[in-house]
Scaffold this motif. Sequence first.
Motif, PDB file in Angstrom:
ATOM      1  N   GLU A 245       0.837  -1.208   0.000  1.00 27.71           N
ATOM      2  CA  GLU A 245       0.000   0.000   0.000  1.00 27.71           C
ATOM      3  C   GLU A 245       0.873   1.260   0.000  1.00 27.71           C
ATOM      4  OE1 GLU A 245      -3.157   2.370  -0.377  1.00 27.71           O
ATOM      5  OE2 GLU A 245      -3.250   0.183  -0.443  1.00 27.71           O
ATOM      6  N   LYS A 246       1.932   1.241   0.777  1.00 22.66           N
ATOM      7  CA  LYS A 246       2.851   2.390   0.788  1.00 22.66           C
ATOM      8  C   LYS A 246       3.509   2.565  -0.572  1.00 22.66           C
ATOM      9  CE  LYS A 246       3.718   2.559   5.699  1.00 22.66           C
ATOM     10  NZ  LYS A 246       4.675   2.611   6.792  1.00 22.66           N
ATOM     11  N   ASP A 247       3.817   1.461  -1.240  1.00 22.09           N
ATOM     12  CA  ASP A 247       4.415   1.534  -2.564  1.00 22.09           C
ATOM     13  C   ASP A 247       3.449   2.219  -3.542  1.00 22.09           C
ATOM     14  OD1 ASP A 247       6.777   0.739  -4.201  1.00 22.09           O
ATOM     15  OD2 ASP A 247       5.265  -0.407  -5.301  1.00 22.09           O
ATOM     16  N   LEU A 248       2.174   1.863  -3.474  1.00 22.66           N
ATOM     17  CA  LEU A 248       1.165   2.509  -4.323  1.00 22.66           C
ATOM     18  C   LEU A 248       0.999   3.985  -3.954  1.00 22.66           C
ATOM     19  CD1 LEU A 248      -1.603  -0.248  -4.480  1.00 22.66           C
ATOM     20  CD2 LEU A 248      -0.125   0.532  -6.352  1.00 22.66           C
TER      21      LEU A 248
ATOM     22  N   ASN B   6      16.677   0.078  -1.465  1.00 23.00           N
ATOM     23  CA  ASN B   6      17.221  -1.245  -1.774  1.00 23.00           C
ATOM     24  C   ASN B   6      18.311  -1.688  -0.806  1.00 23.00           C
ATOM     25  OD1 ASN B   6      15.429  -1.502  -3.875  1.00 23.00           O
ATOM     26  ND2 ASN B   6      16.891  -0.857  -5.433  1.00 23.00           N
ATOM     27  N   GLN B   7      18.806  -0.790   0.021  1.00 22.20           N
ATOM     28  CA  GLN B   7      19.780  -1.160   1.049  1.00 22.20           C
ATOM     29  C   GLN B   7      19.113  -1.694   2.308  1.00 22.20           C
ATOM     30  OE1 GLN B   7      22.262   2.270   1.630  1.00 22.20           O
ATOM     31  NE2 GLN B   7      23.258   2.032  -0.347  1.00 22.20           N
ATOM     32  N   CYS B   8      17.805  -1.497   2.416  1.00 23.44           N
ATOM     33  CA  CYS B   8      17.083  -1.989   3.598  1.00 23.44           C
ATOM     34  C   CYS B   8      17.124  -3.509   3.645  1.00 23.44           C
ATOM     35  CB  CYS B   8      15.616  -1.538   3.561  1.00 23.44           C
ATOM     36  SG  CYS B   8      15.384   0.198   3.978  1.00 23.44           S
TER      37      CYS B   8
ATOM     38  N   CYS C  67      12.840  -1.078   8.289  1.00 24.33           N
ATOM     39  CA  CYS C  67      13.620  -0.114   7.504  1.00 24.33           C
ATOM     40  C   CYS C  67      12.815   0.340   6.291  1.00 24.33           C
ATOM     41  CB  CYS C  67      14.941  -0.741   7.077  1.00 24.33           C
ATOM     42  SG  CYS C  67      15.947   0.322   6.006  1.00 24.33           S
ATOM     43  N   LEU C  68      12.190  -0.600   5.604  1.00 17.20           N
ATOM     44  CA  LEU C  68      11.386  -0.248   4.440  1.00 17.20           C
ATOM     45  C   LEU C  68      10.246   0.699   4.810  1.00 17.20           C
ATOM     46  CD1 LEU C  68      11.256  -3.699   2.651  1.00 17.20           C
ATOM     47  CD2 LEU C  68      12.290  -1.599   1.751  1.00 17.20           C
ATOM     48  N   HIS C  69       9.578   0.411   5.922  1.00 17.62           N
ATOM     49  CA  HIS C  69       8.496   1.296   6.371  1.00 17.62           C
ATOM     50  C   HIS C  69       9.036   2.707   6.616  1.00 17.62           C
ATOM     51  CE1 HIS C  69       4.968  -1.295   6.738  1.00 17.62           C
ATOM     52  NE2 HIS C  69       5.795  -2.256   7.119  1.00 17.62           N
ATOM     53  N   ARG C  70      10.184   2.801   7.251  1.00 23.85           N
ATOM     54  CA  ARG C  70      10.775   4.120   7.539  1.00 23.85           C
ATOM     55  C   ARG C  70      11.115   4.887   6.271  1.00 23.85           C
ATOM     56  NH1 ARG C  70      13.440   1.242  11.532  1.00 23.85           N
ATOM     57  NH2 ARG C  70      15.304   1.050  10.245  1.00 23.85           N
ATOM     58  N   VAL C  71      11.772   4.224   5.309  1.00 25.04           N
ATOM     59  CA  VAL C  71      12.175   4.950   4.100  1.00 25.04           C
ATOM     60  C   VAL C  71      10.967   5.330   3.255  1.00 25.04           C
ATOM     61  CG1 VAL C  71      14.535   4.054   4.055  1.00 25.04           C
ATOM     62  CG2 VAL C  71      12.772   2.905   2.728  1.00 25.04           C
TER      63      VAL C  71
END
Length: 77
Positions: free
Chosen positions: A13-16, A54-56, A61-65
């Motif tokens: 959902e965040k990606d969208l 991509n370093q996550c 980490c993904l949620h934060r970035v």
Amino acid sequence: MERTICGDPALAEKDLTLARAYSSFLAQYVEGGGPGTDTSQIVDEQRAWLRQRNQCRTRACLHRVYDARIAALDVDY
């Protein structure tokens, strides 16, 4: 990376949301600058963000970035 994002409903959902925010940001940037507005800086920033993403190695980490990038684009879409 893509499997991790797509496999997690909240990240998907965040990606969208990010895709919509980025598209809207670009449209507003071009509209504000008029025809021929150079978007290369915005595109470069997005590419830098993708490298950071991509370093996550964790979902946290993904949620934060994602949250940080969505906030940085801060547009109504």
